[in-house]
Design a protein around this motif. Structure first.
Motif, PDB file in Angstrom:
ATOM      1  N   GLN A  65      38.933  64.530  39.458  1.00 29.56           N
ATOM      2  CA  GLN A  65      38.404  65.287  40.590  1.00 29.56           C
ATOM      3  C   GLN A  65      36.992  64.829  40.923  1.00 29.56           C
ATOM      4  OE1 GLN A  65      40.235  67.868  42.418  1.00 29.56           O
ATOM      5  NE2 GLN A  65      38.600  67.047  43.741  1.00 29.56           N
ATOM      6  N   TYR A  66      36.182  64.570  39.895  1.00 32.16           N
ATOM      7  CA  TYR A  66      34.829  64.060  40.149  1.00 32.16           C
ATOM      8  C   TYR A  66      34.898  62.696  40.831  1.00 32.16           C
ATOM      9  CZ  TYR A  66      29.915  63.012  39.572  1.00 32.16           C
ATOM     10  OH  TYR A  66      28.591  62.712  39.835  1.00 32.16           O
ATOM     11  N   TYR A  67      35.804  61.862  40.372  1.00 32.12           N
ATOM     12  CA  TYR A  67      35.983  60.545  40.989  1.00 32.12           C
ATOM     13  C   TYR A  67      36.340  60.689  42.473  1.00 32.12           C
ATOM     14  CZ  TYR A  67      38.913  56.757  42.676  1.00 32.12           C
ATOM     15  OH  TYR A  67      39.494  55.805  43.480  1.00 32.12           O
ATOM     16  N   LEU A  68      37.286  61.580  42.792  1.00 29.20           N
ATOM     17  CA  LEU A  68      37.666  61.783  44.192  1.00 29.20           C
ATOM     18  C   LEU A  68      36.489  62.276  45.027  1.00 29.20           C
ATOM     19  CD1 LEU A  68      41.197  63.465  43.918  1.00 29.20           C
ATOM     20  CD2 LEU A  68      40.686  61.118  44.620  1.00 29.20           C
ATOM     21  N   ASP A  69      35.720  63.198  44.468  1.00 28.84           N
ATOM     22  CA  ASP A  69      34.633  63.824  45.217  1.00 28.84           C
ATOM     23  C   ASP A  69      33.429  62.913  45.407  1.00 28.84           C
ATOM     24  OD1 ASP A  69      36.177  66.111  45.328  1.00 28.84           O
ATOM     25  OD2 ASP A  69      35.126  67.134  43.694  1.00 28.84           O
ATOM     26  N   HIS A  70      33.179  62.000  44.461  1.00 29.75           N
ATOM     27  CA  HIS A  70      31.925  61.260  44.470  1.00 29.75           C
ATOM     28  C   HIS A  70      32.058  59.743  44.568  1.00 29.75           C
ATOM     29  CE1 HIS A  70      30.844  65.165  42.626  1.00 29.75           C
ATOM     30  NE2 HIS A  70      29.682  64.975  43.214  1.00 29.75           N
ATOM     31  N   TYR A  71      33.208  59.193  44.213  1.00 28.53           N
ATOM     32  CA  TYR A  71      33.321  57.738  44.140  1.00 28.53           C
ATOM     33  C   TYR A  71      34.342  57.123  45.095  1.00 28.53           C
ATOM     34  CZ  TYR A  71      30.686  57.991  39.698  1.00 28.53           C
ATOM     35  OH  TYR A  71      29.726  58.209  38.741  1.00 28.53           O
ATOM     36  N   ASN A  72      35.419  57.816  45.360  1.00 26.69           N
ATOM     37  CA  ASN A  72      36.559  57.158  46.010  1.00 26.69           C
ATOM     38  C   ASN A  72      36.310  56.757  47.458  1.00 26.69           C
ATOM     39  OD1 ASN A  72      39.351  57.939  47.721  1.00 26.69           O
ATOM     40  ND2 ASN A  72      39.564  56.405  46.106  1.00 26.69           N
ATOM     41  N   GLN A  73      35.750  57.660  48.249  1.00 23.54           N
ATOM     42  CA  GLN A  73      35.415  57.375  49.648  1.00 23.54           C
ATOM     43  C   GLN A  73      36.619  56.881  50.453  1.00 23.54           C
ATOM     44  OE1 GLN A  73      32.091  54.627  49.149  1.00 23.54           O
ATOM     45  NE2 GLN A  73      30.639  56.326  49.144  1.00 23.54           N
ATOM     46  N   GLY A  74      37.786  57.419  50.169  1.00 16.58           N
ATOM     47  CA  GLY A  74      38.968  57.107  50.956  1.00 16.58           C
ATOM     48  C   GLY A  74      39.657  55.810  50.618  1.00 16.58           C
ATOM     49  N   ARG A  75      39.278  55.172  49.529  1.00 18.72           N
ATOM     50  CA  ARG A  75      39.856  53.882  49.170  1.00 18.72           C
ATOM     51  C   ARG A  75      41.234  54.047  48.520  1.00 18.72           C
ATOM     52  NH1 ARG A  75      36.049  49.705  47.973  1.00 18.72           N
ATOM     53  NH2 ARG A  75      37.026  49.336  45.953  1.00 18.72           N
ATOM     54  N   PRO A  76      42.068  52.999  48.570  1.00 18.06           N
ATOM     55  CA  PRO A  76      43.350  53.042  47.857  1.00 18.06           C
ATOM     56  C   PRO A  76      43.141  53.136  46.352  1.00 18.06           C
ATOM     57  CG  PRO A  76      42.907  50.837  48.687  1.00 18.06           C
ATOM     58  CD  PRO A  76      41.864  51.730  49.292  1.00 18.06           C
ATOM     59  N   ILE A  77      44.090  53.762  45.670  1.00 17.45           N
ATOM     60  CA  ILE A  77      43.931  54.106  44.263  1.00 17.45           C
ATOM     61  C   ILE A  77      45.100  53.575  43.439  1.00 17.45           C
ATOM     62  CG2 ILE A  77      43.682  56.002  42.604  1.00 17.45           C
ATOM     63  CD1 ILE A  77      42.843  57.781  45.010  1.00 17.45           C
ATOM     64  N   ILE A  78      44.780  52.980  42.305  1.00 12.98           N
ATOM     65  CA  ILE A  78      45.742  52.684  41.255  1.00 12.98           C
ATOM     66  C   ILE A  78      45.492  53.671  40.122  1.00 12.98           C
ATOM     67  CG2 ILE A  78      46.463  51.007  39.499  1.00 12.98           C
ATOM     68  CD1 ILE A  78      45.537  48.800  41.454  1.00 12.98           C
ATOM     69  N   ILE A  79      46.530  54.287  39.607  1.00 13.57           N
ATOM     70  CA  ILE A  79      46.441  55.108  38.403  1.00 13.57           C
ATOM     71  C   ILE A  79      47.057  54.300  37.265  1.00 13.57           C
ATOM     72  CG2 ILE A  79      47.150  57.241  37.266  1.00 13.57           C
ATOM     73  CD1 ILE A  79      45.249  57.764  39.544  1.00 13.57           C
ATOM     74  N   ALA A  80      46.384  54.225  36.134  1.00 14.43           N
ATOM     75  CA  ALA A  80      46.917  53.442  35.020  1.00 14.43           C
ATOM     76  C   ALA A  80      46.569  54.116  33.698  1.00 14.43           C
ATOM     77  CB  ALA A  80      46.364  52.020  35.043  1.00 14.43           C
ATOM     78  N   GLY A  81      47.420  53.909  32.715  1.00 11.22           N
ATOM     79  CA  GLY A  81      47.163  54.450  31.391  1.00 11.22           C
ATOM     80  C   GLY A  81      48.018  53.760  30.363  1.00 11.22           C
ATOM     81  N   HIS A  82      47.820  54.155  29.126  1.00 11.19           N
ATOM     82  CA  HIS A  82      48.680  53.691  28.043  1.00 11.19           C
ATOM     83  C   HIS A  82      48.752  54.779  26.983  1.00 11.19           C
ATOM     84  CE1 HIS A  82      49.760  51.251  24.355  1.00 11.19           C
ATOM     85  NE2 HIS A  82      50.738  50.984  25.197  1.00 11.19           N
ATOM     86  N   SER A  83      49.959  55.017  26.459  1.00 11.32           N
ATOM     87  CA  SER A  83      50.183  55.948  25.360  1.00 11.32           C
ATOM     88  C   SER A  83      49.640  57.333  25.713  1.00 11.32           C
ATOM     89  CB  SER A  83      49.564  55.375  24.074  1.00 11.32           C
ATOM     90  OG  SER A  83      50.070  56.007  22.930  1.00 11.32           O
TER      91      SER A  83
END
Length: 363
Positions: free
Chosen positions: A159-177
């Motif tokens: 949520q912090y990333y969306l509010d302060h960093y993203n600025q409408g850019r396309p997003i990849i979500i990634a993780g492991h385990s």
């Protein structure tokens, strides 16, 4: 938080009881003081940020790869796997500098860096659940409480990333385990029933944990290498073997980026990167989907460890630790391809409002 698949069955746990005492916290979840919650307004609460030098900027030595975050058109929000194996408490403290260094040197470098050609890398530190949380514990809900606390941090970071960093850019979500457990939940809460945000989803890389075939109402597995708004998943196992904890989940072949069960030859493997992060092993393994698992013939080069647990040879077939490493170059190339496809479908040049100013302030 919904129930998660536990990493091992109760049968497996019985054989591991003496070994697990080493990593099982000695008290119940509620008897420990909860570690201080992260403040995502502070750079120290992030393992990777594109505005500073960190392990996500790394590229394997002796390869032609380059960190391209300064001009990347997209962002990746990467949730790291379990690196906390201690029994001191159920959740890790962000003040544990030794743990943070291990996380950065191991999984941020070896996994999150696979996306630095396609996207700016954001990877939160979070009060991750200790490894024992994934083992069956019939006596309490300690493990689930630890995972819930960990997810609350990941959600707050996103949520912090969306509010302060993203600025409408396309997003990849990634993780492991463990990171994929939390990333899978993020997709439920933020994307599955949110058409506006879902339009910005390039793809999700849900690697190293079982994703159910009916996991989402709207999101679907990726069917080819350039589909967007979808997700990929796999769990790597030595050819010809079962691995009950992860069987019959979603599996996308990272050599073809399809869901079919045809064997993909090692010639399609653009290169694996071992734990030493010092070379590219082109053609390191082939791959075939079988009952929701990704079968590979074991690699000849060193640096791609199996998931070895004392007393449990039936689990030794898993290349869980090498889920990213065996397909590092394919992941890297595919992330770039999907971002380009997203730009084309969006009719969006996405040189991004920020590229010009980011290039002036980057690093």
């Amino acid at each position: 938080m919904r129930n998660h698949l536990l990493l091992f069955t109760s049968v497996a746990l019985l054989g591991l009881s003496s070994c697990l005492k080493i990593i099982k916290p000695s008290k119940d979840f509620g008897q420990y003081e909860t570690p201080v919650a992260p403040d995502y307004g502070q750079p120290a609460s992030w393992a990777a940020l594109p505005t500073r030098r960190d392990s996500a900027d790394a590229v394997p030595r002796n390869t032609p790869f380059r960190d391209q975050q300064a001009t990347a058109a997209a962002d990746v929000f990467f949730v790291h796997p379990t690196t906390y194996y201690w029994r001191k408490q159920w959740n890790a403290s962000l003040a544990n500098n030794r743990l943070n260094q291990f996380t950065d040197d191991d999984v941020i470098r070896n996994q999150a860096s696979a996306f630095n050609a396609a996207a700016r890398v954001y990877a939160p530190r979070y009060r991750q659940a200790t490894l024992y949380s994934f083992f069956v514990d019939d006596q309490s809900t300690n493990g689930q409480k630890a995972l819930d606390l960990a997810y609350s941090d990941v959600k707050a970071a996103f949520q912090y990333y969306l509010d302060h960093y993203n600025q409408g850019r396309p997003i990849i979500i990634a993780g492991h385990s463990q990171g994929t457990v939390h990333a899978t939940h993020l997709l439920h809460e933020f994307f599955d029933n949110n058409p506006a945000l879902r339009q910005r989803l390039v793809a999700a890389y849900l690697i190293g944990f079982k994703v159910k075939t009916d996991e989402y109402q709207t999101l679907r597995p990726c069917a080819d290498s350039t589909q967007t708004g979808c997700y990929v998943a796999w769990n790597t196992v030595a050819w010809g073997n079962d691995y009950p904890p992860f069987q019959n989940g979603v599996a996308v072949n990272p050599l073809t980026w399809t869901l079919d069960t045809l064997a993909a030859p090692a010639a399609l493997n653009r290169g694996g990167v071992g734990q030493d992060f010092n070379r590219l092993d082109v053609g390191v393994v082939d791959a075939k989907i079988h009952q929701g698992l990704l079968w590979v013939h074991p690699p000849k080069p060193s640096g791609y460890p199996r998931f070895l647990l004392p007393g449990q040879p039936q689990l030794w077939h898993s290349f869980h630790i090498a889920d990213y490493g065996l397909f590092y170059a394919n992941i890297r190339q595919n992330a770039v391809a999907r971002v380009r496809a997203w730009q084309g479908r969006a009719g969006n040049n996405q040189s991004t409002l920020s590229n010009s100013c980011w290039s002036k302030t980057f690093r």
